[in-house]
Motif scaffolding. Structure first.
Motif, PDB file in Angstrom:
ATOM      1  N   ASP A 138       0.843  -1.196   0.000  1.00 23.27           N
ATOM      2  CA  ASP A 138       0.000   0.000   0.000  1.00 23.27           C
ATOM      3  C   ASP A 138       0.880   1.249   0.000  1.00 23.27           C
ATOM      4  O   ASP A 138       1.481   1.612   1.010  1.00 23.27           O
ATOM      5  CB  ASP A 138      -0.912  -0.009   1.227  1.00 23.27           C
ATOM      6  N   LEU A 139       0.944   1.911  -1.133  1.00 21.38           N
ATOM      7  CA  LEU A 139       1.777   3.113  -1.286  1.00 21.38           C
ATOM      8  C   LEU A 139       0.943   4.388  -1.347  1.00 21.38           C
ATOM      9  O   LEU A 139       1.459   5.456  -1.667  1.00 21.38           O
ATOM     10  CB  LEU A 139       2.631   2.988  -2.561  1.00 21.38           C
ATOM     11  N   ARG A 140      -0.345   4.285  -1.045  1.00 22.06           N
ATOM     12  CA  ARG A 140      -1.239   5.436  -1.223  1.00 22.06           C
ATOM     13  C   ARG A 140      -0.866   6.614  -0.335  1.00 22.06           C
ATOM     14  O   ARG A 140      -1.124   7.769  -0.696  1.00 22.06           O
ATOM     15  CB  ARG A 140      -2.686   5.024  -0.943  1.00 22.06           C
ATOM     16  N   SER A 141      -0.243   6.348   0.801  1.00 22.46           N
ATOM     17  CA  SER A 141       0.097   7.438   1.721  1.00 22.46           C
ATOM     18  C   SER A 141       1.301   8.244   1.258  1.00 22.46           C
ATOM     19  O   SER A 141       1.599   9.302   1.817  1.00 22.46           O
ATOM     20  CB  SER A 141       0.382   6.867   3.119  1.00 22.46           C
ATOM     21  N   LEU A 142       1.982   7.781   0.212  1.00 23.64           N
ATOM     22  CA  LEU A 142       3.219   8.432  -0.212  1.00 23.64           C
ATOM     23  C   LEU A 142       2.990   9.641  -1.105  1.00 23.64           C
ATOM     24  O   LEU A 142       3.889  10.463  -1.291  1.00 23.64           O
ATOM     25  CB  LEU A 142       4.120   7.425  -0.938  1.00 23.64           C
ATOM     26  N   VAL A 143       1.801   9.756  -1.704  1.00 25.38           N
ATOM     27  CA  VAL A 143       1.534  10.872  -2.597  1.00 25.38           C
ATOM     28  C   VAL A 143       0.035  11.182  -2.565  1.00 25.38           C
ATOM     29  O   VAL A 143      -0.798  10.272  -2.467  1.00 25.38           O
ATOM     30  CB  VAL A 143       1.998  10.541  -4.039  1.00 25.38           C
ATOM     31  N   ALA A 144      -0.301  12.470  -2.606  1.00 26.24           N
ATOM     32  CA  ALA A 144      -1.713  12.869  -2.627  1.00 26.24           C
ATOM     33  C   ALA A 144      -2.355  12.407  -3.933  1.00 26.24           C
ATOM     34  O   ALA A 144      -1.793  12.598  -5.018  1.00 26.24           O
ATOM     35  CB  ALA A 144      -1.817  14.388  -2.494  1.00 26.24           C
TER      36      ALA A 144
END
Length: 404
Positions: free
Chosen positions: A63-69
């Motif tokens: 889950d990389l969703r927190s790395l970029v808006a």
């Protein structure tokens, strides 16, 4: 080791497949776990490390969703992109999708996959040559998925634009692992168009369900839970990408390899039962996926390197699949290789849900093309995909000698 000074960062490598293969080979020996100053991410090159990371979803998150808006439209479709989720969200979505996309559903598709393949080859049969990607490798999986979801093939060019937008995510030729917000904003028009299209279809199927996959996704239930519209949308987007990338790229790679490795096509014509084993070797030797990204959830030591929490690791799947520590004669195409525990279709909880369908499409396409031809070879200028994004071809012209 100063990787920047010695030219071993990703940004130092040309976007050419052979150059990447040489880089992977050097890095497996010199720096199998390395930090890239230019990207601010880590690289993983060896099979054992890659397999361990891909199997450990607790320490190495997908889950990389927190790395970029995420822009609005991209965030909507991302709600169902369960391949990028961790448990429990991943478990919930995958179990629901698995109930609709069962092995029985895939097995029932075989006669139709063969008929579509035969029809596509009928259209070019007898001609001295044809372009494999546009005439077979791209339309085959697209037509199968369109029929599976009962969506009109007249929209196929739109599907291709949407699949490319979802897969490449505005990266262009930049050696970027996690796309920036600006890159995601650049594909918002395509994603918004796709969202509107599929949400309308999903609404129709909720009110008038049929036997198609979208209808099954709309009504499937596990422990009292159902998929939301946005989650079904994400699955539809995932199927477009998986079909377009996996089957198109791997089938193109398979025919390119058979054309450039004397005797391999002849051997498979003589023994069609060996084609499934050959498909696995193509996936290992030149699969569609160069790398997959993971994020550390805690400090961890990998191959004597300590990696802090919250770091992004780029796991070079294609390098792992060429690691001689795991595969004897790893840099040789051996169509009879067995066992063949490659990582091209993933490992652990993120193993590709569509793998049985992708394998079936590869097998049938090779069976039909080899059965109908005496010989084929490269018939013109090739055009390759940027191998930092995917390993495959945009254009593969063939000259063909057909069987009478």
């Amino acid at each position: 080791m100063d990787l920047q000074r010695t030219g071993l960062d990703l940004g130092d490598q040309p976007a050419e497949y052979d150059a990447l293969v040489s880089w992977w080979s050097r890095m497996r020996e010199r720096a199998p776990i390395s930090y890239d100053e230019g990207l601010g991410h880590w690289h993983v090159f060896r099979y054992a490390d890659a397999a361990a990371i891909m199997a450990d979803h607790t320490t190495f998150s997908s889950d990389l969703r927190s790395l970029v808006a995420q822009p609005e439209q991209f965030a909507v479709v991302a709600k169902g992109a369960f391949n990028g989720f961790d448990p429990p969200d991943h478990r919930k979505l995958r179990s629901l999708v698995s109930k609709a996309f069962t092995p029985r559903v895939v097995e029932a598709l075989e006669p139709r996959v063969r008929q579509i393949t035969q029809d596509l080859l009928d259209a070019v049969a007898g001609s001295p040559g044809f372009e494999l990607i546009s005439e077979l490798a791209y339309p085959l999986p697209l037509m199968v998925i369109a029929e599976l979801m009962e969506i009109p093939l007249d929209d196929r060019e739109r599907f291709r634009r949407w699949a490319d937008a979802l897969f490449f995510q505005g990266r262009g030729d930049e050696p970027v692992i996690v796309p920036t917000e600006q890159m995601l904003l650049s594909i918002e028009p395509e994603i918004g168009e796709m969202n509107e299209y599929f949400l309308d279809i999903i609404d129709q199927r909720r009110h008038r369900p049929g036997t198609d996959l979208v209808s099954k996704l709309a009504v499937v239930e596990v422990d009292g839970e159902r998929l939301a519209d946005e989650e079904i949308l994400g699955v539809c987007g995932f199927l477009l990408v998986a079909g377009h990338i996996t089957t198109t790229m791997v089938l193109g790679n398979a025919i390119h390899l058979l054309s450039t490795h004397p005797g391999t096509a002849t051997a498979l014509r003589a023994d069609p039962a060996a084609i499934p084993t050959a498909v696995e070797e193509v996936l290992r030797y030149r699969g569609q996926l160069p790398a997959t990204a993971r994020r550390t959830t805690r400090e961890v030591t990998v191959a004597d390197r300590t990696i802090p929490a919250g770091q992004v690791l780029l796991v070079w799947v294609a390098s792992a699949n060429l690691d001689p520590r795991q595969f004897p004669e790893a840099h040789r195409l051996r169509i009879d290789r067995d066992p063949n525990r490659h990582l091209a279709l993933g490992k652990g909880i993120h193993y590709c849900l569509g793998a049985p369908l992708a394998r079936m499409e590869q097998r049938i396409a090779l069976e039909e093309l080899l059965r109908r031809t005496e010989d084929f070879g490269i018939g013109g200028q090739l055009r390759f995909v940027n191998p930092l994004q995917a390993i495959g071809l945009h254009r593969l012209p063939l000259h063909v000698t057909w069987r009478h």
